[in-house]
Design a protein around this motif. Structure first.
Motif, PDB file in Angstrom:
ATOM      1  N   LEU A  43       8.824 -90.045-106.567  1.00 24.08           N
ATOM      2  CA  LEU A  43       8.639 -88.596-106.431  1.00 24.08           C
ATOM      3  C   LEU A  43       7.202 -88.197-106.734  1.00 24.08           C
ATOM      4  O   LEU A  43       6.624 -87.353-106.046  1.00 24.08           O
ATOM      5  CB  LEU A  43       9.606 -87.851-107.361  1.00 24.08           C
ATOM      6  N   ARG A  44       6.611 -88.805-107.743  1.00 25.38           N
ATOM      7  CA  ARG A  44       5.251 -88.400-108.101  1.00 25.38           C
ATOM      8  C   ARG A  44       4.226 -88.873-107.084  1.00 25.38           C
ATOM      9  O   ARG A  44       3.145 -88.296-106.973  1.00 25.38           O
ATOM     10  CB  ARG A  44       4.886 -88.889-109.500  1.00 25.38           C
ATOM     11  N   VAL A  45       4.542 -89.925-106.310  1.00 27.91           N
ATOM     12  CA  VAL A  45       3.635 -90.373-105.260  1.00 27.91           C
ATOM     13  C   VAL A  45       3.444 -89.281-104.206  1.00 27.91           C
ATOM     14  O   VAL A  45       2.362 -89.141-103.636  1.00 27.91           O
ATOM     15  CB  VAL A  45       4.174 -91.666-104.608  1.00 27.91           C
ATOM     16  N   THR A  46       4.479 -88.480-103.970  1.00 30.08           N
ATOM     17  CA  THR A  46       4.397 -87.439-102.939  1.00 30.08           C
ATOM     18  C   THR A  46       3.472 -86.294-103.347  1.00 30.08           C
ATOM     19  O   THR A  46       2.972 -85.572-102.482  1.00 30.08           O
ATOM     20  CB  THR A  46       5.785 -86.858-102.638  1.00 30.08           C
ATOM     21  N   GLY A  47       3.254 -86.109-104.629  1.00 28.47           N
ATOM     22  CA  GLY A  47       2.421 -85.008-105.083  1.00 28.47           C
ATOM     23  C   GLY A  47       3.062 -83.652-104.907  1.00 28.47           C
ATOM     24  O   GLY A  47       2.392 -82.618-104.995  1.00 28.47           O
TER      25      GLY A  47
END
Length: 439
Positions: free
Chosen positions: A343-347
């Motif tokens: 999820l955090r990769v998507t920003g």
């Protein structure tokens, strides 16, 4: 068919590795499939996991758990070293093929020494593992000679692995299972595991292939999940085939299937795609390292479920219940971490319901440590919990959106249109899927 590789398969990055450093900035994307040799290599870990599981099942006390954890980390890292090297530099070169064959021999010797007591097998294990590290060092030395840009990462990895190999070989001179020997093993493993983290800023010419590494990692998880079924069958052999024993065995198999669904529903390539297009190397390493506790937890869960079946109705069943609860909690916690990492990769912020459900599942699994259930009750509770979590993840719109995002980025790479970031691909709808979809 040539060099242990399936016919009509386009091996990507092999030419790049042979001719010089990779260029992550380029938008050219090539496929890299897992080879027959890699599949053979991974199958060795069926034996290794089985040996470790039998070792733990014989005496699941605190000392045995600590020894199991240490040996498991070593075995897992031996696998990770080969898998990440192939994903970084290709799996078709003669150097890789001969190096992998040599590693297969060392892993066979490692597997032979896993089940015995460390006082007897400690020196033999240290020699076999030290030989494996020497081979891994030689592979990186061979790559480092290709050019200055490649050597920035490969040379540092070779130094770290070489130092770790020396520690393993020196430890063989100490008494098996002694504090000095175990201390040297811990130092060597720490050096091995931290090397990719310390050298991450030099890894831009050696990013793992976004399709190849998740495929290898997924194959290892299938092997670990298969170990659950092996333990269930082994445990059931100790009991009569009646409803009282078949029901908990069936529940344990349902648990393995639900965990398979929970894992493979995730967008497993997203952190690697983030490293390629966003330089999020930390997210990629977090994804890789996160699989260590997950694989360990799955193998321990299999031991707990299988041993619970063989010890049903005895005083040992309470200890098996605690083993099941603790390992399930660790597996679900790791899945939650992997979900958060993607999820955090998507920003972007997503109203994800799977992540809080997994965290709630961790709490319920921990609760198994404090309530008294028999084997059937424990297995039914675990099966119900994992099935509900699998259904939650499978029906979560965020799960499907992350999967579509992963497909979109991969399709743009294949078309020669590398996005500026993962978030840049969020608003672009993916093309119609032509291959098989996830179940």
């Amino acid at each position: 068919m040539t060099h242990g590789q399936p016919d009509s398969v386009d091996i990507g990055r092999a030419d790049e590795a042979a001719s010089g450093p990779q260029q992550p900035e380029a938008s050219v994307y090539q496929e890299q499939k897992v080879s027959w040799l890699e599949l053979f290599f991974d199958l060795i870990f069926v034996v290794a996991f089985d040996q470790l599981a039998k070792r733990l099942g014989q005496s699941p006390d605190t000392v045995s758990l600590l020894n199991f954890g240490l040996l498991f980390v070593a075995v897992w890292w031996a696998w990770a070293g080969n898998a990440t090297f192939a994903a970084r530099y290709g799996n078709e070169s003669r150097t890789y093929r001969w190096g992998t064959l040599a590693q297969l021999v060392s892993l066979g010797m490692i597997a032979l020494t896993l089940r015995g007591d460390l006082t007897d097998t400690g020196p033999a294990f240290a020699l076999a593992y030290g030989a494996n590290r020497v081979i891994q060092t030689a592979l990186y030395v061979a790559v480092a000679r290709r050019g200055q840009d490649v050597a920035a990462f490969a040379g540092r990895m070779a130094l770290a692995f070489g130092a770790a190999a020396a520690l393993w070989l020196v430890s063989a001179a100490f008494p098996g299972g002694s504090a000095a020997q175990i201390g040297l093993w811990c130092a060597a493993l720490l050096l091995d595991v931290l090397a990719p983290v310390v050298t991450r800023n030099h890894s831009r010419h050696a990013l793992p292939h976004e399709g190849h590494l998740p495929e290898r990692v997924g194959l290892l998880q299938i092997i670990a999940l298969g170990a659950i079924v092996t333990e269930i069958v082994g445990g059931s052999r100790q009991q009569e085939l009646n409803a009282n024993n078949l029901i908990p065995a069936l529940a344990a198999i349902v648990t393995a299937v639900a965990l398979w669904r929970l894992y493979f529903d995730q967008a497993r390539s997203l952190p690697l795609l983030g490293a390629r297009v966003d330089r999020q190397v930390e997210a990629m390493l977090a994804w890789l390292y996160g699989h260590l506790p997950f694989t360990l937890a799955v193998v321990v869960l299999g031991v707990g479920l299988g041993h619970g079946l063989s010890a049903a109705g005895t005083a040992e069943s309470a200890a098996d219940q605690r083993l099941v609860g603790a390992s399930l909690a660790l597996a679900l916690l790791t899945l939650a971490f992997l979900r958060w990492n993607s999820l955090r990769v998507t920003g972007r912020f997503f109203a994800d319901r799977s992540l809080p459900a997994l965290l709630l599942g961790v709490g319920l699994a921990v609760g198994l440590l404090f309530i008294d259930l028999d084997t059937q009750g424990t297995h039914l509770a675990v099966a119900a919990l994992t099935t509900l979590l699998a259904l939650t993840s499978a029906t979560d719109p965020v799960t499907r959106r992350l999967g579509r995002l992963e497909e979109t980025v991969l399709q743009r790479l294949e078309a020669g249109d590398q996005p500026e970031s993962v978030a840049d691909a969020l608003d672009q709808p993916p093309a119609a899927r032509t291959d098989g979809t996830s179940p």
